[in-house]
Design a protein around this motif. Structure first.
Motif, mmCIF file in Angstrom:
data_model
loop_
_atom_site.group_PDB
_atom_site.id
_atom_site.type_symbol
_atom_site.label_atom_id
_atom_site.label_comp_id
_atom_site.label_asym_id
_atom_site.label_seq_id
_atom_site.Cartn_x
_atom_site.Cartn_y
_atom_site.Cartn_z
ATOM 1 N N PRO A 36 0.753 -1.262 0.013
ATOM 2 C CA PRO A 36 -0.152 -0.163 -0.161
ATOM 3 C C PRO A 36 0.906 1.222 0.038
ATOM 4 N N ALA A 37 0.265 2.225 -0.604
ATOM 5 C CA ALA A 37 1.113 3.602 -0.696
ATOM 6 C C ALA A 37 0.859 4.494 0.608
ATOM 7 N N GLY A 38 0.001 4.080 1.392
ATOM 8 C CA GLY A 38 -0.074 4.846 2.598
ATOM 9 C C GLY A 38 -0.868 3.951 3.631
ATOM 10 N N PRO A 39 -0.765 4.325 5.059
ATOM 11 C CA PRO A 39 -1.229 3.735 6.224
ATOM 12 C C PRO A 39 -2.619 3.060 6.118
ATOM 13 N N PHE A 40 -3.476 3.891 5.505
ATOM 14 C CA PHE A 40 -4.909 3.668 5.386
ATOM 15 C C PHE A 40 -5.250 3.239 3.835
ATOM 16 N N MET A 41 -4.541 2.650 3.062
ATOM 17 C CA MET A 41 -4.609 2.052 1.729
ATOM 18 C C MET A 41 -4.520 0.493 1.608
ATOM 19 N N GLY A 42 -5.275 0.100 1.158
ATOM 20 C CA GLY A 42 -5.131 -1.572 0.776
ATOM 21 C C GLY A 42 -3.980 -1.745 -0.465
ATOM 22 N N LYS A 43 -3.729 -2.787 -0.377
ATOM 23 C CA LYS A 43 -2.712 -3.282 -1.352
ATOM 24 C C LYS A 43 -3.245 -3.040 -2.821
ATOM 25 N N ALA A 44 -2.536 -2.574 -3.739
ATOM 26 C CA ALA A 44 -2.939 -2.488 -5.075
ATOM 27 C C ALA A 44 -2.408 -3.691 -6.015
ATOM 28 N N SER A 45 -3.166 -3.855 -7.062
ATOM 29 C CA SER A 45 -2.945 -5.140 -7.804
ATOM 30 C C SER A 45 -2.359 -4.440 -9.069
ATOM 31 N N VAL A 46 -1.222 -5.291 -9.577
ATOM 32 C CA VAL A 46 -0.553 -5.051 -10.631
ATOM 33 C C VAL A 46 0.287 -6.263 -11.178
ATOM 34 N N GLN A 47 0.306 -6.411 -12.327
ATOM 35 C CA GLN A 47 1.327 -7.448 -12.713
ATOM 36 C C GLN A 47 2.767 -7.387 -12.856
ATOM 37 N N PHE A 48 3.575 -8.041 -12.212
ATOM 38 C CA PHE A 48 5.035 -8.026 -12.281
ATOM 39 C C PHE A 48 5.610 -9.005 -13.130
ATOM 40 N N VAL A 49 6.358 -8.471 -14.002
ATOM 41 C CA VAL A 49 7.027 -9.339 -15.076
ATOM 42 C C VAL A 49 7.981 -10.188 -14.207
ATOM 43 N N GLU A 50 8.676 -9.746 -13.210
ATOM 44 C CA GLU A 50 9.575 -10.451 -12.439
ATOM 45 C C GLU A 50 8.956 -11.609 -11.820
ATOM 46 N N GLU A 51 7.791 -11.755 -11.357
ATOM 47 C CA GLU A 51 7.092 -12.674 -10.778
ATOM 48 C C GLU A 51 6.727 -13.787 -11.650
#
Length: 321
Positions: A36-51
């Motif tokens: 999360p970008a901040g303390p009150f924000m959930g995890k964003a979803s994004v496709q990582f090439v490394e994964e």
């Protein structure tokens, strides 16, 4: 522990000892979540090439391990993967450049936006087994947390029906996807149970089981996964716990009856009792066979070479070797 760590342990420790003919990876091949970008924000979803590159490397390693152990080309291991909701976070459609499954997955050439089914036949001593994978990811793929339900479109459903009508040409057919049947939207007034019943007059039945994932361990409430028989008792509906937490299942076909056991990484032995099967989740056709049978059959994997001795106690009536 990361998904890559768990899959790596499975490849290096389990594959060489169990030597399966088929490995089914029922989605969520990658995590695709950003902190999360901040303390009150959930995890964003994004496709990582490394994964995705890490996953591809582990699949290549798995194939290398399997090649080193197989007796002949006939016993080549089939690695069958299908997309989960994590794999389609933010992916417009299967043919889009953002769909990294189409670039890195083992079955990347089997699916498209138009072709949502994957069919593989495996020759065994019991006959030819057929596995049909279903890509149930919605198009477009939404971001978390709303990407939770799967979907089978009318065209895919009709194609699946036509393929299942040829099940009498195979010793057994198994369906697999990512979303449990109860979390998958089908065409109006349709369900997997109704589909099975509509063509179940043939022998063998149109399919023995539907295998899925998605729910992981339900936050620890279901550490061994969910198991269910549809109201007709016609096929097994099995949701597997996730490998991330060290869980996997081993399946075996014994005389047309599908048996399975839930296992954990690093815990040996792995035991799959194929006759009689677990009475809490009786496989179709197992009850009548158990009444007629006078033998107990099982697969035992000890994690070491050879099985020195197996002892069985039935109903407290003493041990048998």
């Amino acid at each position: 522990v990361t998904p890559e760590d768990s899959l790596g342990r499975f490849v290096e420790d389990v594959l060489p000892k169990v030597r399966p003919r088929v490995v089914i990876v029922s989605g969520d091949l990658v995590n695709a979540k950003r902190e999360p970008a901040g303390p009150f924000m959930g995890k964003a979803s994004v496709q990582f090439v490394e994964e995705w590159e890490a996953y591809r490397g582990l699949v290549d390693r798995a194939q290398a391990v399997a090649r080193a152990r197989r007796e002949s080309e006939r016993f080549r291991m089939q690695w069958l993967d299908v997309r989960g909701n994590h794999d389609c976070f933010g992916v417009r459609d299967f043919n889009s450049s953002g769909n990294l499954f189409a670039r890195y997955a083992e079955r990347r050439g089997a699916f498209s936006s138009e072709q949502r089914l994957d069919e593989v036949a495996v020759d065994t001593a019991q006959g030819v087994l057929r596995f049909i994978g279903i890509d149930e990811c919605p198009q477009p793929g939404l971001h978390r947390p709303v990407n939770f339900f799967g979907r089978i479109e009318r065209e895919t459903f009709d194609t699946l029906r036509s393929r299942l009508e040829t099940s009498d040409q195979y010793a057994a057919t198994v369906l697999f996807g990512h979303y449990p049947a109860s979390l998958t939207s089908l065409p109006p007034r349709q369900s997997l149970s109704k589909l099975h019943a509509s063509i179940s007059a043939q022998s063998p039945p149109p399919f023995l089981a539907y295998l899925s994932g998605h729910l992981h361990t339900m936050m620890g409430l279901s550490p061994t996964g969910l198991r269910a028989l549809p109201h007709s008792g016609a096929f097994l509906d099995l949701q597997a716990p996730d490998l991330w937490h060290g869980n996997f299942r081993v399946f075996a076909l014994d005389g047309g009856v599908l048996a399975f056991g839930t296992a954990r990484l690093g815990r040996w032995p792995i035991v799959v009792v194929t006759n009689p099967v677990d009475a809490t989740t009786p496989a179709p056709g197992s009850a009548g066979r158990a009444r007629r049978s006078a033998r107990v059959r099982m697969l035992v994997f000890t994690g070491t070479e050879g099985v020195p001795r197996v002892e069985v106690e039935v109903g407290g009536r003493g041990r048998r070797e």
